[in-house]
Motif scaffolding. Structure first.
Motif, mmCIF file in Angstrom:
data_model
loop_
_atom_site.group_PDB
_atom_site.id
_atom_site.type_symbol
_atom_site.label_atom_id
_atom_site.label_comp_id
_atom_site.label_asym_id
_atom_site.label_seq_id
_atom_site.Cartn_x
_atom_site.Cartn_y
_atom_site.Cartn_z
ATOM 1 N N PRO A 19 -4.937 -7.890 0.009
ATOM 2 C CA PRO A 19 -4.477 -9.186 0.524
ATOM 3 C C PRO A 19 -4.649 -10.324 -0.474
ATOM 4 N N SER A 20 -5.732 -10.316 -1.254
ATOM 5 C CA SER A 20 -5.953 -11.407 -2.206
ATOM 6 C C SER A 20 -4.874 -11.424 -3.275
ATOM 7 N N ARG A 21 -4.473 -10.253 -3.766
ATOM 8 C CA ARG A 21 -3.416 -10.193 -4.771
ATOM 9 C C ARG A 21 -2.068 -10.572 -4.167
ATOM 10 N N THR A 22 -1.854 -10.192 -2.916
ATOM 11 C CA THR A 22 -0.620 -10.579 -2.246
ATOM 12 C C THR A 22 -0.535 -12.084 -2.090
ATOM 13 N N LEU A 23 -1.640 -12.707 -1.697
ATOM 14 C CA LEU A 23 -1.661 -14.161 -1.569
ATOM 15 C C LEU A 23 -1.431 -14.836 -2.912
ATOM 16 N N ALA A 24 -2.002 -14.277 -3.978
ATOM 17 C CA ALA A 24 -1.794 -14.843 -5.312
ATOM 18 C C ALA A 24 -0.325 -14.748 -5.723
ATOM 19 N N ALA A 25 0.316 -13.602 -5.430
ATOM 20 C CA ALA A 25 1.735 -13.442 -5.759
ATOM 21 C C ALA A 25 2.595 -14.421 -4.968
ATOM 22 N N LEU A 26 2.267 -14.615 -3.695
ATOM 23 C CA LEU A 26 3.020 -15.568 -2.876
ATOM 24 C C LEU A 26 2.820 -16.993 -3.374
ATOM 25 N N TRP A 27 1.604 -17.297 -3.831
ATOM 26 C CA TRP A 27 1.332 -18.633 -4.363
ATOM 27 C C TRP A 27 2.145 -18.883 -5.630
ATOM 28 N N VAL A 28 2.210 -17.895 -6.525
ATOM 29 C CA VAL A 28 3.004 -18.041 -7.740
ATOM 30 C C VAL A 28 4.477 -18.245 -7.394
ATOM 31 N N ALA A 29 4.981 -17.458 -6.436
ATOM 32 C CA ALA A 29 6.375 -17.608 -6.030
ATOM 33 C C ALA A 29 6.630 -18.988 -5.440
ATOM 34 N N ALA A 30 5.684 -19.489 -4.633
ATOM 35 C CA ALA A 30 5.837 -20.821 -4.045
ATOM 36 C C ALA A 30 5.828 -21.906 -5.112
ATOM 37 N N VAL A 31 4.935 -21.771 -6.102
ATOM 38 C CA VAL A 31 4.865 -22.764 -7.177
ATOM 39 C C VAL A 31 6.179 -22.815 -7.949
ATOM 40 N N LEU A 32 6.780 -21.664 -8.189
ATOM 41 C CA LEU A 32 7.996 -21.615 -8.993
ATOM 42 C C LEU A 32 9.246 -21.984 -8.206
ATOM 43 N N LEU A 33 9.270 -21.712 -6.914
ATOM 44 C CA LEU A 33 10.498 -21.890 -6.144
ATOM 45 C C LEU A 33 10.533 -23.168 -5.322
ATOM 46 N N LEU A 34 9.377 -23.821 -5.121
ATOM 47 C CA LEU A 34 9.345 -24.993 -4.243
ATOM 48 C C LEU A 34 10.323 -26.095 -4.658
ATOM 49 N N PRO A 35 10.403 -26.473 -5.960
ATOM 50 C CA PRO A 35 11.348 -27.547 -6.310
ATOM 51 C C PRO A 35 12.801 -27.219 -6.002
ATOM 52 N N LEU A 36 13.127 -25.927 -5.981
ATOM 53 C CA LEU A 36 14.495 -25.540 -5.668
ATOM 54 C C LEU A 36 14.795 -25.672 -4.186
ATOM 55 N N VAL A 37 13.740 -25.650 -3.372
ATOM 56 C CA VAL A 37 13.911 -25.766 -1.921
ATOM 57 C C VAL A 37 13.729 -27.201 -1.457
ATOM 58 N N TYR A 38 12.726 -27.877 -2.033
ATOM 59 C CA TYR A 38 12.403 -29.246 -1.615
ATOM 60 C C TYR A 38 12.078 -30.051 -2.866
ATOM 61 N N GLY A 39 13.040 -30.844 -3.310
ATOM 62 C CA GLY A 39 12.914 -31.541 -4.580
ATOM 63 C C GLY A 39 12.608 -33.015 -4.470
ATOM 64 N N ASP A 40 11.869 -33.437 -3.448
ATOM 65 C CA ASP A 40 11.512 -34.843 -3.307
ATOM 66 C C ASP A 40 10.656 -35.292 -4.492
ATOM 67 N N ALA A 41 10.995 -36.459 -5.081
ATOM 68 C CA ALA A 41 10.326 -36.921 -6.300
ATOM 69 C C ALA A 41 8.842 -37.201 -6.063
ATOM 70 N N TYR A 42 8.499 -37.747 -4.887
ATOM 71 C CA TYR A 42 7.093 -38.052 -4.611
ATOM 72 C C TYR A 42 6.272 -36.773 -4.482
ATOM 73 N N VAL A 43 6.819 -35.774 -3.805
ATOM 74 C CA VAL A 43 6.123 -34.492 -3.659
ATOM 75 C C VAL A 43 5.965 -33.819 -5.021
ATOM 76 N N LEU A 44 7.006 -33.874 -5.836
ATOM 77 C CA LEU A 44 6.921 -33.274 -7.166
ATOM 78 C C LEU A 44 5.876 -33.986 -8.019
ATOM 79 N N ARG A 45 5.746 -35.308 -7.843
ATOM 80 C CA ARG A 45 4.724 -36.035 -8.601
ATOM 81 C C ARG A 45 3.326 -35.547 -8.218
ATOM 82 N N ILE A 46 3.063 -35.415 -6.919
ATOM 83 C CA ILE A 46 1.751 -34.949 -6.471
ATOM 84 C C ILE A 46 1.482 -33.534 -6.968
ATOM 85 N N LEU A 47 2.475 -32.667 -6.888
ATOM 86 C CA LEU A 47 2.283 -31.286 -7.310
ATOM 87 C C LEU A 47 2.135 -31.173 -8.829
ATOM 88 N N THR A 48 2.811 -32.038 -9.572
ATOM 89 C CA THR A 48 2.635 -32.039 -11.020
ATOM 90 C C THR A 48 1.208 -32.409 -11.388
#
Length: 358
Positions: A19-48
């Motif tokens: 489960p820990s490796r699965t969560l890590a893989a999902l986290w990496v996928a979320a980090v890479l794909l989030l801007p393509l799904v939700y590209g709000d400038a304020y959210v991107l600033r916080i995540l950057t």
């Protein structure tokens, strides 16, 4: 198709089995794909900003968690990277793509210097000694305001890239490469030696290990990673100021490390991804504007009270079980070890139950 099948086999046999490796893989996928799904400038600033501070937190954990050399002045490396990159970019007209590496190199050198001067001390004496270096650096900056900008710092820097999404991907990809690089280093034979030094340095030295050399190398590596994060921070905000050297930043990274779980690398990173966006989100509410630091402190205290080893080790122990024979980790729902087929949960006999009731 061959490479796709091989990649899927690796994921199925090495990643999705825990489960820990699965969560890590999902986290990496979320980090890479989030801007393509939700590209709000304020959210991107916080995540950057979150990705930049995640590099900073992981570098502290490599030093403090794996060698036991708790650094209360880790902001020195962050600020050194920020100021070096800013000054070289502004005064010499160099490209930020080159100066961020120069900032990391200067922070690496400072890691050697601080390590050489402080590693003669131990425990709390070492921690207090490291606390003095950011104060010395601040004093030097204020002593030469025409060169360093004094209390106002250095502004008007060029960004690495222009758009918010591009800045996010620069920070996130840098974070993923550095964090997984530090984790691979900590999980190697080098990391095993660091564990031995932290647990019993006298025994490690008696075994023929040059403990001073290993600790100096870790100081330098942690300094370089923190300096790279500081350089990214300066060029993203287009300013390098005294805030990059303040003691509050040094104590902040200690909180992230303890909250997430020391000697894990991924623990402080998870802490940054939870706490930094949370404090920013609370600050967006007028009712919580003055209370967000109090709420932050209460959350940290609750985690330390009920999860003394940190958040991520507590979660991992809940979703995984360690095999008593081969010491490999398995999913919590398995009854037999996936490698050696040993029983993970011993059966309790009637006599043992009777003794337990008595």
């Amino acid at each position: 198709m061959y490479w796709l099948r091989r990649a899927w086999a690796e994921l199925r046999n090495e990643v999705f089995v825990l489960p820990s490796r699965t969560l890590a893989a999902l986290w990496v996928a979320a980090v890479l794909l989030l801007p393509l799904v939700y590209g709000d400038a304020y959210v991107l600033r916080i995540l950057t900003m979150t990705c930049i501070f995640a590099i900073f937190a992981a570098s502290w954990d490599l030093l403090a968690g794996y060698t036991g050399q708790v650094n209360f002045g880790h902001a020195l490396f962050f600020g050194a990277g920020a100021y070096t990159s800013a000054l070289m970019s502004l005064k010499l007209g160099l490209s930020p793509w080159a100066t961020v590496w120069a900032g990391a190199a200067v922070a690496l050198f400072l890691g050697f210097v601080v390590g050489y001067l402080c590693l003669r001390l131990r425990g709390s004496y070492l921690s207090l000694a490291t606390l003095a270096f950011p104060l010395i650096a601040l004093g030097m900056l204020f002593a030469f305001p025409d060169f360093s900008g004094g209390e106002l710092g250095i502004s008007g820097l060029r960004r690495l890239v222009v758009t918010p999404m591009a800045n996010y991907y620069v920070a996130s990809l840098s974070m993923l490469v550095i964090v997984f690089g530090l984790w691979a280093l900590a999980d190697s034979k080098f990391g095993i030696v660091l564990h031995a030094i932290r647990d019993d340095e006298v025994a490690a030295r008696a075994s023929g290990i040059n403990t001073m050399r290993y600790k100096l190398v870790v100081f330098a590596i942690a300094g370089a990673a923190a300096g790279f994060a500081g350089a990214l921070f300066a060029h993203y905000l287009r300013v390098a100021g005294p805030s990059t050297l303040e003691l509050a930043l040094s104590f902040q990274v200690v909180i992230w490390g303890i909250f997430g779980g020391v000697a894990t690398i991924y623990g402080p990173v998870a802490a940054v991804f939870i706490l930094y966006p949370l404090t920013e989100w609370l600050g967006s509410f007028r009712a919580f504007g003055e209370l967000r630091l109090l709420i932050f402190a209460i959350i940290v205290l609750l985690v330390l009270l009920f999860m003394p080893r940190g958040l991520t080790p507590w979660v991992r122990d809940k979703v995984e079980t360690q095999c008593p024979r081969c010491k490999q980790r398995n999913s919590f729902f398995r009854k037999l070890c996936r490698l050696c087929s040993a029983a993970l949960k011993a059966e309790v006999s009637g006599a043992q139950r009777l003794v337990g009731h008595q």
